[in-house]
Motif scaffolding. Sequence first.
Motif, PDB file in Angstrom:
ATOM      1  N   LEU A  16       0.967  -1.469   0.161  1.00  0.00           N
ATOM      2  CA  LEU A  16       0.291   0.142   0.165  1.00  0.00           C
ATOM      3  C   LEU A  16       0.814   1.568   0.032  1.00  0.00           C
ATOM      4  O   LEU A  16       2.103   1.424   0.286  1.00  0.00           O
ATOM      5  CB  LEU A  16      -0.659   0.089   1.240  1.00  0.00           C
ATOM      6  N   ARG A 175      -6.945  -3.112   4.907  1.00  0.00           N
ATOM      7  CA  ARG A 175      -7.735  -3.191   6.000  1.00  0.00           C
ATOM      8  C   ARG A 175      -7.185  -2.401   7.497  1.00  0.00           C
ATOM      9  O   ARG A 175      -7.082  -1.403   7.473  1.00  0.00           O
ATOM     10  CB  ARG A 175      -9.389  -3.409   6.232  1.00  0.00           C
ATOM     11  N   VAL A 202      -5.186   6.144  -0.159  1.00  0.00           N
ATOM     12  CA  VAL A 202      -4.593   4.773  -0.372  1.00  0.00           C
ATOM     13  C   VAL A 202      -4.517   4.588  -1.985  1.00  0.00           C
ATOM     14  O   VAL A 202      -5.408   4.789  -2.294  1.00  0.00           O
ATOM     15  CB  VAL A 202      -4.842   3.959   0.703  1.00  0.00           C
ATOM     16  N   ASP A 203      -3.016   3.988  -2.173  1.00  0.00           N
ATOM     17  CA  ASP A 203      -3.860   3.391  -3.683  1.00  0.00           C
ATOM     18  C   ASP A 203      -3.207   2.119  -3.218  1.00  0.00           C
ATOM     19  O   ASP A 203      -2.060   2.032  -2.060  1.00  0.00           O
ATOM     20  CB  ASP A 203      -2.430   4.406  -4.502  1.00  0.00           C
ATOM     21  N   CYS A 204      -3.174   1.368  -4.457  1.00  0.00           N
ATOM     22  CA  CYS A 204      -3.163  -0.362  -3.744  1.00  0.00           C
ATOM     23  C   CYS A 204      -2.583  -0.721  -4.495  1.00  0.00           C
ATOM     24  O   CYS A 204      -2.909  -1.200  -5.992  1.00  0.00           O
ATOM     25  CB  CYS A 204      -4.457  -0.281  -3.352  1.00  0.00           C
ATOM     26  N   MET A 225      -9.871   4.774  -4.168  1.00  0.00           N
ATOM     27  CA  MET A 225     -11.233   3.940  -2.709  1.00  0.00           C
ATOM     28  C   MET A 225     -11.066   4.749  -1.896  1.00  0.00           C
ATOM     29  O   MET A 225      -9.609   5.736  -1.451  1.00  0.00           O
ATOM     30  CB  MET A 225      -9.930   2.398  -2.383  1.00  0.00           C
ATOM     31  N   LEU A 231     -11.545  -0.159  -0.224  1.00  0.00           N
ATOM     32  CA  LEU A 231     -10.922  -1.116  -0.403  1.00  0.00           C
ATOM     33  C   LEU A 231     -10.211  -2.021  -0.097  1.00  0.00           C
ATOM     34  O   LEU A 231      -9.835  -2.886  -1.082  1.00  0.00           O
ATOM     35  CB  LEU A 231      -9.233  -0.196   1.106  1.00  0.00           C
ATOM     36  N   TRP A 259     -11.052   1.908  -9.127  1.00  0.00           N
ATOM     37  CA  TRP A 259     -12.438   1.401  -8.512  1.00  0.00           C
ATOM     38  C   TRP A 259     -13.129   2.179  -8.667  1.00  0.00           C
ATOM     39  O   TRP A 259     -13.156   3.532  -8.603  1.00  0.00           O
ATOM     40  CB  TRP A 259     -11.435   1.145  -7.445  1.00  0.00           C
TER      41      TRP A 259
END
Length: 482
Positions: A16, A175, A202-204, A225, A231, A259
């Motif tokens: 993340l 999370r 948050v980038d995932c 997200m 997320l 997303w």
Amino acid sequence: MSSEAWGEAWETVIGLEVHCELRTATKLFCGCPNSFGDEPNVNVCPVCLGLPGSLPVLNKQAVELALRIGAALHSRAQSSIFHRKNYFYPDMPKDYQISQYDVPINAGGWLELPSGKQVGIVRAHIEEDTGKTTHIGGGGRIHEAGYSLVDYNRAGVPLVEIVSAPDISSAEEAREYVEELRGILVATGASDGKMEEGSLRVDCNVSVRPAGSEELGTRCEIKNMNSLRSLGRAIAYEAARQVEVRAGGGEVQQETRHWDESEGRTHSMRSKEEAFDYRYFPEPDLVTLSPSEDWVATVRANLGVLPAERRRRVAKAARVPASSEPVSTVVRLGLDGFVAAAVEAEADAGLALRRLANEVAGELGDDGGHHLGREEFARLVSMEERGELTSAQARSVLKIMVAEGGGPEEVAGRLGFEAMGAGALEAVVEDVVVANPREWGRYAAGDDKLAGFFIGKVKAATGGNADLRAASELLRRRRAGQ
Ligand code: ADP
Ligand code: MG
Ligand code: ZN
């Protein structure tokens, strides 16, 4: 595809990148206010608008907060430099973002999840935020919009980007990581932690690999997200998509995906940009940032108590493992002061913990607000412990105390819960035994099933106001001739 369908054959790997807006008074390189929700384009000046000839001046408070974040994440503070990351987008008037690149202020480190698992931290570097574009018409999507508006209030707001190692292995764990990080950022005073206001973004990065494999699969980066819920959903969707591609003999393309909350799926946005696309070069208008050893040491010494330590304290008081769910719930919701109050009042801390994690946590307002007083809470726990209220009654009283405030004695009285002293209960038990001699004979001879019969009678005789655990204890003692 559901996770059952791919069973144990594949595992998910997640890293993340969390952007945290720092709670400074002013922006990163100019004196404009750093404040959210103002009228558009009021907090701007030549520097953050990128006008020719303007020069950046680094904000000391931003550096202090970045150092605090690094210290809380067990990172190494080092001499660092700023780079220009070049690209064009209307929300970034300079056409480059000032960011740290290969020499960040904080390097390495780790974050401990409530479960006890440690997630590696690669870096936590300083950079500036961009402005904000709003696309009008076409459902807010750029391609279908009639026109777009841009607000530069956010341009130049200080950010710290915290990059995790690819150590996270499920949507749930991702999370937990973000929640823990948010707790740390709030505890250090670096952030207000408000995801809904964009203070935390948050980038995932998600990839999948055959279970047990050491090699990393090709990853996709997911953006957009804006809640913990999305997320989790985005990761679950994306992992299943990649498994489907690979199980079908295909290859995952490295790309950035968007997303879509309403459709519940990710869409390809663009092929992943490479570092060389940005033509990074050292920012010539800023010198090397070298925080003194004294400064770093002072920051470390004044960090305050972090969530992991608070969990250990609560766990110790309640004599349960620090990794247990009620402990992390209570700390995450900032209710640990109530456990301390129970300990102070010599009430049962374990019972206090359970009531907080269940009843109180369930009754908090959306903003976490409540009217529960610490001493009042401790008194309620003692009343339940002494059997003056049954657990069902204590729970009802507590819900009202959370919603409206007040003391447990007064609320219990209002609800018609007559405090039932131990003597009164003994008399009721005696009455029901004497009134039912045949059943008592069988119970006395060892037929334990009859205990339920007597408890039922006690319950009826007291209108549900008795502590039934205490009543069974009295029955047992009477049989044993004590
Ligand atoms: P970039 O600069 O392109 O964003 P980084 O190497 O800095 O790439 O990695 C960004 C994030 O991607 C990190 O959080 C890292 O843990 C994660 N990551 C890297 N490789 C993978 C992978 N194969 N699967 C999942 N996450 C990954
Ligand atoms: Mg990145
Ligand atoms: Zn400015």
